[in-house]
Design a protein around this motif. Sequence first.
Motif: not given
Length: 425
Positions: A236-238, A262-264, A280, A282, A291-292, A317-318
């Motif tokens: 979640k973010y970094s 934002s998750y990745w 990412w 969203q 999605s992005t 953050r994204k």
Amino acid sequence: MWVLIALLLLDPRTGRAATMDKPILSLHPPWTTIFKGERVTLRCDGYHPLLLELRPISTLWYLGHLLLPSHKKSIEVQTPGVYRCQTRGAPVSDPIHLSVSNDWLILQVPYAMVFEGEQLVIRCRGWYDKVVYKLHYYKDGHVMRYFQSSANYTIPQAQASDSGHYQCSGTLRIPVESTPMFSAKVVVTIQELFASPVLKVVHKPESRSGGGVTLRCETSLHPQKQDTPLQFSFYKYSRPVRRFDWGAEYTVPETETEDLESYWCEAATVPRSVRKRSPWLQLSGRGSFSSTSTITTRAPVPAAMSKNPISKPLSFRKPPDPRSVSFITSAPNSTLTRTLASVPSIPTPGPTACTSLASLGQSTYSLKSNMDLLLQEMQLLKGLLRQVVLELKEPHTVLGLRGTPEIPILDLGVNPAIPETTGRG
């Protein structure tokens, strides 16, 4: 009798009907380029059902489209070309391309595919194993390594960026040291172990997921590496919300799905020699995900952040979608400050935005007038400094000038007091 034959046709490992897989063709030693006159060994390996093992197994060998006379499991060859093999009832194997060179130097690369994370060994070999001195290895025309004498160039964990055209150069003592010689260029391609993951939303019944949102990190392995284990991590973010584990899914708590977060995810091999991250994802609110590539153009600002923007800790953050942000240039103006202070925490339509823009226009006009006055004052100061410098350099010339240049006075809108003068008796 027929029952016995049916049992023999079953695969003893799975208990199902035996299916013939493609045989595996290997090369020994494992180099695709050899010198003229040398021989290498080709071996054809594959699984054979029990029924076929009751009689001699026939292996077919092909050089191009030509059928070779040998039926052994391995053969020795020295002719350049594309070799394949086939066992009884099985499809044809993958090809091996053998090259034969008559140069002083050859660059040897493995015949088998090299995947990401695996070791890549490249060998520069002199004519019939003569020692190569002042050895250079090149990739796409750039020097990669230098050795005083013969040595292999090894990349412990190859990546996709290691693909390219490789070449080597060096000198040979025949009998005296020769001028630098170059090998032919060889193309090396590092195969992709697995594709870059994609983070997707998995729609599950709310009762099973506890009201949260389930995310899945999806990727695909190369057909020849389907048994490679992968681990997954979610962020979640970094900040990692779940570190590397075997599970490819993660459930976002229901309390966090309301925010614009934002998750990745990241997929990696167990030794972490190959790691790939997803784009990412969203989350635009509960029950609505994109999605992005399909981010909504407008998103609500979290209430906690609108009331006290400083209370939330800083984090990576994204970058937000530029179309969803209203850019307002602020200026040090009391009217504008009062206007912005009156704006409620939840965004409202038209009227508030129009009032802010009108106040901003007045502030901009006032600031422009002050800047014009400041520029005029700087021009006058520049003229005074120029006259002082001239008096210091040439005092006699300045004294001989007729009259005194008038110094204009800058009108700043202030009426100076005029002192009263009294005449002397």
